[in-house]
Design a protein around this motif. Structure first.
Motif, PDB file in Angstrom:
ATOM      1  N   LYS A  78       1.710  -6.814  -1.131  1.00  0.00           N
ATOM      2  CA  LYS A  78       2.355  -5.631  -0.545  1.00  0.00           C
ATOM      3  C   LYS A  78       3.122  -6.015   0.707  1.00  0.00           C
ATOM      4  O   LYS A  78       4.205  -5.479   0.972  1.00  0.00           O
ATOM      5  CB  LYS A  78       1.304  -4.581  -0.197  1.00  0.00           C
ATOM      6  CG  LYS A  78       0.601  -4.003  -1.395  1.00  0.00           C
ATOM      7  CD  LYS A  78      -0.271  -2.847  -0.915  1.00  0.00           C
ATOM      8  CE  LYS A  78      -1.565  -2.790  -1.646  1.00  0.00           C
ATOM      9  NZ  LYS A  78      -2.525  -1.915  -0.948  1.00  0.00           N
ATOM     10  N   GLU A  87      -3.973  -3.981  -9.126  1.00  0.00           N
ATOM     11  CA  GLU A  87      -3.831  -2.678  -8.462  1.00  0.00           C
ATOM     12  C   GLU A  87      -2.771  -2.736  -7.359  1.00  0.00           C
ATOM     13  O   GLU A  87      -2.097  -1.746  -7.090  1.00  0.00           O
ATOM     14  CB  GLU A  87      -5.174  -2.201  -7.908  1.00  0.00           C
ATOM     15  CG  GLU A  87      -6.177  -1.799  -8.991  1.00  0.00           C
ATOM     16  CD  GLU A  87      -5.671  -0.685  -9.914  1.00  0.00           C
ATOM     17  OE1 GLU A  87      -4.886   0.168  -9.466  1.00  0.00           O
ATOM     18  OE2 GLU A  87      -6.055  -0.676 -11.101  1.00  0.00           O
ATOM     19  N   ASN A 106       0.438  -2.460  -9.206  1.00  0.00           N
ATOM     20  CA  ASN A 106       0.556  -1.075  -9.706  1.00  0.00           C
ATOM     21  C   ASN A 106       1.112  -0.173  -8.613  1.00  0.00           C
ATOM     22  O   ASN A 106       1.956   0.680  -8.856  1.00  0.00           O
ATOM     23  CB  ASN A 106      -0.802  -0.534 -10.161  1.00  0.00           C
ATOM     24  CG  ASN A 106      -1.256  -1.144 -11.482  1.00  0.00           C
ATOM     25  OD1 ASN A 106      -0.470  -1.809 -12.165  1.00  0.00           O
ATOM     26  ND2 ASN A 106      -2.517  -0.930 -11.832  1.00  0.00           N
ATOM     27  N   ARG A 107       0.614  -0.366  -7.406  1.00  0.00           N
ATOM     28  CA  ARG A 107       1.098   0.462  -6.302  1.00  0.00           C
ATOM     29  C   ARG A 107       2.587   0.191  -6.052  1.00  0.00           C
ATOM     30  O   ARG A 107       3.372   1.120  -5.862  1.00  0.00           O
ATOM     31  CB  ARG A 107       0.283   0.198  -5.029  1.00  0.00           C
ATOM     32  CG  ARG A 107       0.678   1.089  -3.852  1.00  0.00           C
ATOM     33  CD  ARG A 107      -0.230   0.917  -2.660  1.00  0.00           C
ATOM     34  NE  ARG A 107      -1.608   1.323  -2.921  1.00  0.00           N
ATOM     35  CZ  ARG A 107      -2.054   2.575  -2.901  1.00  0.00           C
ATOM     36  NH1 ARG A 107      -1.230   3.560  -2.625  1.00  0.00           N
ATOM     37  NH2 ARG A 107      -3.304   2.850  -3.144  1.00  0.00           N
ATOM     38  N   GLU A 111       4.729  -0.746  -8.161  1.00  0.00           N
ATOM     39  CA  GLU A 111       5.489  -0.142  -9.253  1.00  0.00           C
ATOM     40  C   GLU A 111       5.696   1.352  -8.997  1.00  0.00           C
ATOM     41  O   GLU A 111       6.796   1.875  -9.171  1.00  0.00           O
ATOM     42  CB  GLU A 111       4.753  -0.354 -10.574  1.00  0.00           C
ATOM     43  CG  GLU A 111       5.571  -0.046 -11.810  1.00  0.00           C
ATOM     44  CD  GLU A 111       4.852  -0.516 -13.073  1.00  0.00           C
ATOM     45  OE1 GLU A 111       5.471  -1.228 -13.872  1.00  0.00           O
ATOM     46  OE2 GLU A 111       3.655  -0.189 -13.254  1.00  0.00           O
ATOM     47  N   ARG A 112       4.651   2.032  -8.547  1.00  0.00           N
ATOM     48  CA  ARG A 112       4.786   3.460  -8.228  1.00  0.00           C
ATOM     49  C   ARG A 112       5.800   3.674  -7.107  1.00  0.00           C
ATOM     50  O   ARG A 112       6.450   4.702  -7.034  1.00  0.00           O
ATOM     51  CB  ARG A 112       3.423   4.046  -7.809  1.00  0.00           C
ATOM     52  CG  ARG A 112       2.396   4.100  -8.930  1.00  0.00           C
ATOM     53  CD  ARG A 112       1.234   5.037  -8.587  1.00  0.00           C
ATOM     54  NE  ARG A 112       0.399   4.564  -7.491  1.00  0.00           N
ATOM     55  CZ  ARG A 112      -0.627   3.718  -7.627  1.00  0.00           C
ATOM     56  NH1 ARG A 112      -0.935   3.230  -8.830  1.00  0.00           N
ATOM     57  NH2 ARG A 112      -1.332   3.348  -6.581  1.00  0.00           N
ATOM     58  N   GLU A 113       5.924   2.667  -6.234  1.00  0.00           N
ATOM     59  CA  GLU A 113       6.869   2.787  -5.122  1.00  0.00           C
ATOM     60  C   GLU A 113       8.296   2.425  -5.528  1.00  0.00           C
ATOM     61  O   GLU A 113       9.196   2.520  -4.699  1.00  0.00           O
ATOM     62  CB  GLU A 113       6.434   1.857  -3.974  1.00  0.00           C
ATOM     63  CG  GLU A 113       5.137   2.302  -3.318  1.00  0.00           C
ATOM     64  CD  GLU A 113       4.600   1.272  -2.321  1.00  0.00           C
ATOM     65  OE1 GLU A 113       3.573   1.566  -1.681  1.00  0.00           O
ATOM     66  OE2 GLU A 113       5.192   0.169  -2.199  1.00  0.00           O
ATOM     67  N   GLY A 114       8.482   1.961  -6.759  1.00  0.00           N
ATOM     68  CA  GLY A 114       9.838   1.700  -7.218  1.00  0.00           C
ATOM     69  C   GLY A 114      10.168   0.241  -7.480  1.00  0.00           C
ATOM     70  O   GLY A 114      11.291  -0.078  -7.874  1.00  0.00           O
ATOM     71  N   GLU A 165      10.135  -3.229  -9.598  1.00  0.00           N
ATOM     72  CA  GLU A 165      10.043  -3.557 -11.023  1.00  0.00           C
ATOM     73  C   GLU A 165       8.943  -4.599 -11.193  1.00  0.00           C
ATOM     74  O   GLU A 165       9.005  -5.666 -10.586  1.00  0.00           O
ATOM     75  CB  GLU A 165      11.381  -4.120 -11.523  1.00  0.00           C
ATOM     76  CG  GLU A 165      11.368  -4.447 -12.998  1.00  0.00           C
ATOM     77  CD  GLU A 165      12.512  -5.377 -13.414  1.00  0.00           C
ATOM     78  OE1 GLU A 165      12.688  -5.580 -14.612  1.00  0.00           O
ATOM     79  OE2 GLU A 165      13.217  -5.900 -12.520  1.00  0.00           O
TER      80      GLU A 165
END
Ligand SMILES: *Cc1c(COP(=O)(O)O)cnc(C)c1O
Length: 398
Positions: free
Chosen positions: A90, A124, A127-128, A130-133, A135
């Motif tokens: 992150k 995970e 995954n986070r 990805e939810r934030e945009g 790829e």
């Protein structure tokens, strides 16, 4: 629950070294003074209490750096590999999002590449993102558990910010081709992070030779204490991360908070012992795991060993027992402490996603157990495990 309590009176043979390791008594001894008489805050610069703590923290940083060919200034202390993985993945993605560099083709690096067999904390984290945009590409592995390097080379484009691929898998013990992965990342200008929680001190690692930019380390997987880990962060060229924790700016601003001096000392000592004893331990565990494999094969039919037979650490066996429920088998051998897969998910009865990724069907995955050998495993432990498992499987089969 009752069952669990009753079984606590006799200590089972410990065969779960991928879940955690006991803290080596030599490591405990090294840590002890820093809980009491030498209690200084390593960030206190005004007196001898602080200087003493700072000195031992610096020594620990050096000990860790030495194991992976790094500079001590590249070692950031964290609470464990979970935090290190979160900070690497992150932290890098968020820094790039907030400081985008526009490429020649007008785009920026927005892609994160990983595999389907990573530890939950990596999966995970992506995954986070990805939810934030971002790829996210999750690459499959072959039936031996290895990433296909041609597939990887295609996935890692000039738009790729980060590649996160674990060094050694915690369920099946398979070692990825780190140097080759490093080359592929370098060629595309992508940063390479590896979760080395199961690799440090077990196989030779060199962040420069392997072109690794970020590496996660955990204390309690290498006979150090729980609650401490480290993240290697390359300085040249410098890897920029956005911190997860803001505060007093410790650890070069990447991880604020007062360092846990005794835990840092413990991680440093654990890293040094693991490194010094690596080759001897490798040979000892290789012969123990061979003894275990041969012993099980001699007494039982219908068993299979999962993961690449060569590209692996010696302290791990992942075994499928045909037509047997792994959960039931585990319950019938209270004298053995083993597990069905990762410790984080051992409470649920889902089949292991790692074994499924190797192509095992649901039943086969649910018929499999992970056997972890380590520093304190003896030949007698292995022979006991062979006898107990063989008898239990024979009893359960019609
Ligand atoms: C244990 C483990 C982790 C988590 O490490 P902690 O220090 O317990 O947070 C991450 N990745 C792998 C491969 C592990 O085995």
């Amino acid at each position: 629950m009752q069952n669990k309590k009753a079984n606590r009176s006799v200590k089972p043979i410990y065969l779960d070294y991928q879940a955690t390791t006991p803290t080596d008594p030599r490591v405990v001894k090294a840590m002890m003074p820093f809980f009491s008489e030498s209690f200084g805050n390593p960030h206190s610069v005004d007196h001898a209490y602080g200087w003493e703590a700072e000195e031992v923290v610096d020594k620990a940083r050096q000990q860790i750096a030495d194991v992976i060919g790094a500079d001590p200034r590249e070692i950031i202390f964290t609470s464990g590999a979970t935090e290190s993985n979160n900070l690497a993945i992150k932290g890098l993605a968020h820094f790039l999002r907030d400081n985008p560099r526009i490429l020649g083709n007008g785009t920026s690096r927005n892609r994160v590449v990983t595999t389907t067999v990573e530890h939950k904390c990596v999966l995970e984290s992506v995954n986070r993102l990805e939810r934030e945009g971002f790829e996210v590409l999750r690459l499959p592995v072959d039936d031996m558990g290895l990433v296909d390097l041609d597939v990887l080379a295609e996935a890692v484009t000039e738009n790729t910010a980060l590649v996160s691929i674990m060094a050694v898998n915690n369920e099946i013990g398979v070692i990825q081709h780190l140097s080759r992965i490093g080359e592929i990342c370098k060629a595309a200008g992508a940063k390479f992070h590896t979760d080395a929680a199961q690799a440090v001190g077990k196989i030779p690692l060199d962040v420069n030779k392997m072109q690794i930019d970020l590496m996660s380390i955990s204390g309690h997987k290498i006979y150090g204490p729980k609650g401490i880990g480290a993240l290697y962060v390359r300085r040249r060229p410098r890897i920029r991360l956005e911190p997860l924790i803001d505060g007093g700016g410790q650890e070069r601003g990447l991880r604020s908070g007062t360092l846990a001096t005794p835990l840092c000392v413990g991680l440093g000592a654990a890293a040094q012992f693991a490194n010094e004893e690596m080759f001897g331990e490798y040979d000892r565990l290789s012969s123990l795991s061979q003894r275990l494999r041969e012993g099980l094969k001699a007494g039982l039919t219908g068993i299979h060993f999962n993961g690449d037979p060569e590209q692996r650490i010696p302290g791990n066996l992942n075994v499928t027992f045909d037509d047997i429920s792994g959960a039931a088998l585990m319950k019938s051998v209270p004298g053995l402490a083993l597990s069905m897969g990762s410790a984080c998910t051992s409470a649920d009865l889902d089949p292991s996603y790692v074994l499924r990724a190797l192509g095992l069907n649901e039943n086969q995955a649910l018929s499999s157990l992970r056997i972890g050998l380590g520093r304190f495993t003896t030949e007698a432990d292995v022979d006991g495990a062979i006898d107990i498992l063989t008898a239990a499987v024979k009893e359960m089969r019609p």
